[in-house]
Design an enzyme around this catalytic site. Structure first.
Site, PDB file in Angstrom:
ATOM      1  NE  ARG A  78      -3.365   2.482   2.619  1.00  0.00           N
ATOM      2  CZ  ARG A  78      -3.395   3.246   3.705  1.00  0.00           C
ATOM      3  NH1 ARG A  78      -2.898   2.809   4.847  1.00  0.00           N
ATOM      4  NH2 ARG A  78      -3.941   4.437   3.673  1.00  0.00           N
ATOM      5  CG  HIS A 121      -1.085   8.719   3.831  1.00  0.00           C
ATOM      6  ND1 HIS A 121      -1.248   7.364   4.047  1.00  0.00           N
ATOM      7  CD2 HIS A 121      -0.658   9.210   5.017  1.00  0.00           C
ATOM      8  CE1 HIS A 121      -0.928   7.059   5.288  1.00  0.00           C
ATOM      9  NE2 HIS A 121      -0.556   8.172   5.901  1.00  0.00           N
ATOM     10  CD  GLU A 166      -4.793   7.244   9.970  1.00  0.00           C
ATOM     11  OE1 GLU A 166      -4.358   8.282  10.489  1.00  0.00           O
ATOM     12  OE2 GLU A 166      -4.285   6.128  10.176  1.00  0.00           O
ATOM     13  CG  ASN A 294      -5.224   3.047   8.769  1.00  0.00           C
ATOM     14  OD1 ASN A 294      -5.353   2.071   8.037  1.00  0.00           O
ATOM     15  ND2 ASN A 294      -4.760   4.200   8.345  1.00  0.00           N
ATOM     16  CE1 TYR A 296      -0.111   2.361  13.556  1.00  0.00           C
ATOM     17  CE2 TYR A 296      -2.150   3.370  12.794  1.00  0.00           C
ATOM     18  CZ  TYR A 296      -0.876   2.900  12.538  1.00  0.00           C
ATOM     19  OH  TYR A 296      -0.372   2.960  11.267  1.00  0.00           O
ATOM     20  CD  GLU A 376      -1.740   3.703   8.166  1.00  0.00           C
ATOM     21  OE1 GLU A 376      -1.529   4.097   9.329  1.00  0.00           O
ATOM     22  OE2 GLU A 376      -1.881   4.464   7.204  1.00  0.00           O
TER      23      GLU A 376
HETATM   24  O1  IFM Z   1       2.412   7.288  10.405  1.00  0.00           O
HETATM   25  C1  IFM Z   1       1.030   7.307  10.537  1.00  0.00           C
HETATM   26  C2  IFM Z   1       0.358   7.157   9.201  1.00  0.00           C
HETATM   27  O2  IFM Z   1       0.770   8.133   8.305  1.00  0.00           O
HETATM   28  C3  IFM Z   1      -1.143   7.260   9.353  1.00  0.00           C
HETATM   29  N1  IFM Z   1      -1.613   6.351  10.365  1.00  0.00           N
HETATM   30  C4  IFM Z   1      -0.954   6.356  11.628  1.00  0.00           C
HETATM   31  C5  IFM Z   1       0.543   6.203  11.437  1.00  0.00           C
HETATM   32  C6  IFM Z   1       1.254   6.198  12.804  1.00  0.00           C
HETATM   33  O3  IFM Z   1       1.020   7.387  13.477  1.00  0.00           O
END
Ligand code: IFM
Length: 477
Positions: A78, A121, A166, A294, A296, A376
């Site tokens: 990606r 992005h 995002e 995405n 985290y 992500e």
């Molecule tokens: O690095 C970023 C990415 O550009 C977008 N999603 C979160 C990642 C980590 O912060």
């Protein structure tokens, strides 16, 4: 290894990057400034005054980076295209920018790797910001033109398209919180940006639908907002508000063609409004082929600030004020619930990914009959390069294994999840943190630009090769 979990045949195993974070060559072949080039020049905006000028020098070293993907046995990559490389000025397409991406796509296909292209992005051309950026409705037509140019150059070979990455970050961090470019702190600007981002997405979908072979989606960074005290009605309400401005304000118009009423009211309470015109919501709700997520971290949300004894040493009492720079909603604070944290101070909560995938499948993508992809997932940790030059990133390795296992559990529970992209292939420019935070499964020495796969890359390669995720206790052992 105690026991393992299998992901289905056909599952997509990939790694992700973004143009501004890795390419460098910010003024090569006609590229002009993006808002991030400008933001990097603002004193104090980016850690250590870091810039994207060199980054990982991927613009020149891409064959080596594609070889890395090959060596790791990943079937998908990606990447994002940089709008100011393709349209350095309004209305002027730069062929050299398109040629770069065309070479990249050919290089991937020659290696048997499927390109997944994200159109936006975060590197808005500065010329567009000078015309109002995402606060101006004009951005929609410009984004459609940009989509036409990129699709025209790559659409014969690229079949997987992501319109935006995002949009929450673009709107709320860029125009309300100000931590991201363009660094504005204007509530109405953020709310206008939400709508114009979604509208631009809809316009890009319309362009891409002229190609019957295109598979089209968008990537959202949804969160799992839990009430810090499950028994507290105030915390539950605060968590619902966070869910509104991070998740539902994007998912609802995309999948139901309506903005959530509670969020509209929160915006109104701050004297702001979504600049919706006739036909907009129909355009935004154009059917998609997949949704990218995405993920985290999760978050525990309290209606009150964390008590002083829960703060990190030296952390001011309001430092845990919500990480969500919301507009016009009641107070909401993220509080620690004692989970391990990454170098970003983000809590590690793999089960949040399982819950998120199941919830999104149930609420939105299942009824729409489309699959989910984790576009992500990954973590920053303070890597140590060993005397042998190797990076034994035990924590990241465990993080990835645990999150892959969470994906496997969501699939077992019936969520239609068809792929996972590790963030990121390379250590790279982590926005306002500059090069300080490393998310790569491949280490980059920012002096020499040498690349060295970390232990996490080996774990991920082995999972991709076998379709099997080792459970984390085995990884940590
Ligand atoms: O690095 C970023 C990415 O550009 C977008 N999603 C979160 C990642 C980590 O912060």
């Amino acid at each position: 290894m105690s026991h393992a979990l299998h992901l289905p045949d056909g599952f997509v195993w990939g790694a992700a990057t973004a143009a501004f974070q890795i390419e460098g060559a910010t003024h090569t072949d006609g590229r002009t400034d993006s808002i991030w080039d400008t933001f990097c020049r603002v004193p104090g905006a980016v850690a250590h005054g870091d810039t994207g000028e060199v980054a990982c020098d991927h613009y020149h070293r891409w064959p080596q980076d594609l070889d890395l993907l090959s060596e790791l046995g990943l079937g998908a990559y990606r990447l994002s295209t940089a709008w100011p490389r393709v349209l350095p000025e309004p209305g002027r397409v730069e062929q050299r920018g398109l040629d770069f991406y065309s070479r990249l796509v050919d290089g991937l296909l020659e290696r048997g790797i499927t390109p997944w292209v994200t159109l936006y992005h975060w590197d808005l051309p500065q010329w567009m910001e000078d015309r109002g950026g995402w606060t101006s409705r004009d951005v929609v037509g410009h984004f459609a033109d940009y989509t036409t140019a990129v699709h025209g150059a790559l659409g014969d070979r690229v079949k997987h398209w992501i319109t935006l990455n995002e949009p929450w970050c673009s709107a709320f961090l860029g125009y309300k919180g100000g931590q991201h470019a363009p660094g504005r702190q204007e509530p109405q600007a953020a709310v206008s940006a939400v709508h114009h981002l979604l509208l631009a997405h809809g316009a890009a979908v319309r362009v891409l639908r002229t190609d019957p072979t295109a598979t089209v989606g968008i990537t959202l960074n949804m969160t799992v907002a839990d009430p810090a005290d499950p028994g507290s009605a105030e915390d539950a309400a605060a968590a619902y508000r966070v869910d509104g401005q991070q998740n539902r304000v994007f998912a609802e118009p995309l999948f139901t063609g309506e903005y959530p009423q509670d969020v509209v009211e929160a915006f109104a309470s701050a004297g702001t409004h979504l600049p919706v015109q006739d036909g907009d919501l129909e355009a935004i709700a154009a059917p998609l082929d997949f949704l990218g997520l995405n993920y985290y971290q999760g978050c525990a949300i309290s209606a009150r600030p964390a008590p002083p004894d829960e703060l990190m040493p030296g952390e001011p009492p309001l430092a845990r004020a919500t990480s969500v720079p919301a507009v016009g909603q009641g107070e909401a604070y993220t509080v620690s619930r004692g989970l391990p944290r990454t170098a970003m101070d983000w809590e590690v909560q793999p089960d949040g990914l399982r819950r998120l995938l199941e919830r999104v499948h149930t609420d939105w993508t299942g009824p729409a009959g489309i699959p989910l992809y984790v576009t992500e997932n990954g973590a920053a940790f303070d890597d140590v390069v060993g005397p042998d030059g190797q990076v034994d990133d035990v924590e990241r390795t465990a993080y990835i294994a645990e999150h892959l296992a969470a994906v496997g559990r969501a699939v077992e529970a019936g969520a239609d999840v068809r792929g996972y992209f590790a963030w990121s292939l390379l250590d790279n420019f982590e926005w306002a943190y500059g090069y300080e935070k490393r998310f790569g499964i491949v280490h980059v020495d920012f002096e020499t630009l040498a690349r060295t796969p970390k232990a996490s890359a080996r774990l991920f390669a082995s999972a991709a090769a076998t379709g099997t995720v080792p459970l984390a206790d085995a990884v940590r052992a």
